[in-house]
Design a protein around this motif. Sequence first.
Motif, PDB file in Angstrom:
ATOM      1  N   UNK A   1      36.074 -39.662 -49.222  1.00  0.00           N
ATOM      2  CA  UNK A   1      35.682 -39.232 -51.263  1.00  0.00           C
ATOM      3  C   UNK A   1      34.821 -38.080 -50.578  1.00  0.00           C
ATOM      4  N   UNK A   2      34.307 -37.988 -49.579  1.00  0.00           N
ATOM      5  CA  UNK A   2      33.450 -36.647 -49.325  1.00  0.00           C
ATOM      6  C   UNK A   2      34.549 -35.223 -49.476  1.00  0.00           C
TER       7      UNK A   2
ATOM      8  N   UNK B   1      36.517 -30.816 -51.200  1.00  0.00           N
ATOM      9  CA  UNK B   1      38.182 -29.892 -52.255  1.00  0.00           C
ATOM     10  C   UNK B   1      37.977 -29.683 -53.594  1.00  0.00           C
ATOM     11  N   UNK B   2      38.042 -30.726 -54.770  1.00  0.00           N
ATOM     12  CA  UNK B   2      37.643 -30.489 -55.855  1.00  0.00           C
ATOM     13  C   UNK B   2      36.582 -30.221 -56.667  1.00  0.00           C
TER      14      UNK B   2
ATOM     15  N   UNK C   1      28.547 -38.678 -48.486  1.00  0.00           N
ATOM     16  CA  UNK C   1      29.559 -39.775 -48.679  1.00  0.00           C
ATOM     17  C   UNK C   1      30.061 -39.579 -50.082  1.00  0.00           C
ATOM     18  N   UNK C   2      30.232 -38.378 -50.362  1.00  0.00           N
ATOM     19  CA  UNK C   2      31.061 -37.363 -51.340  1.00  0.00           C
ATOM     20  C   UNK C   2      30.204 -37.772 -52.977  1.00  0.00           C
TER      21      UNK C   2
ATOM     22  N   UNK D   1      30.830 -44.847 -43.530  1.00  0.00           N
ATOM     23  CA  UNK D   1      32.378 -45.220 -42.945  1.00  0.00           C
ATOM     24  C   UNK D   1      33.542 -44.295 -43.530  1.00  0.00           C
ATOM     25  N   UNK D   2      34.309 -45.064 -43.717  1.00  0.00           N
ATOM     26  CA  UNK D   2      35.661 -44.094 -43.001  1.00  0.00           C
ATOM     27  C   UNK D   2      36.166 -43.798 -44.884  1.00  0.00           C
ATOM     28  N   UNK D   3      35.962 -44.789 -45.775  1.00  0.00           N
ATOM     29  CA  UNK D   3      36.219 -44.524 -46.731  1.00  0.00           C
ATOM     30  C   UNK D   3      34.726 -43.663 -47.378  1.00  0.00           C
TER      31      UNK D   3
END
Length: 161
Positions: A145-146, A151-152, A103-104, A139-141
């Motif tokens: 977020x992931x 990437x970060x 989920x990031x 979810x899409x969010x």
Amino acid sequence: MDQTQDESAPAIRLLVDADACPVREECVRVALRHGVKVTFVSNSFFRIEADPLVEREIVPGNFDAADDRIVEHVTPHSVVVTADILLAERCLKADAAAVLGPNGKPFTHDSIGMAVATRSIMADLRAGGAQVGGPAPFSKPDRSRFLSALDLAIVRLKRRG
């Protein structure tokens, strides 16, 4: 690939706890964009993209065998993706550069203790017969977020060298 790794820098590696991972395709997409090797470790077979930077390790045995294999691969230049809190804790102790949930949400040295404690309390409640809900549906969010968090994490590692 818009960026490749500097030949003199230690190799960045993305390690994915692949059994039931909802962001496998996203891991491949980000890894290929950055020229980073991605290794999917699982107990069972699944299809992956055919690319020299993408590899799959199927680990026979119990579920802990795959976790053990991921921890064996961890270096200070590894980014690990897992929803398993206990595996996240082991990877942080093994000095992974970053550990992310699908989920990031990052698992950090500061947050992992609370996550492990909460997991333990929930397991005790379930063992006692309490009806407790599981995690929220993916979810899409969460996916967005992931992608941003992964990437970060890779960009930070590249800068750190």
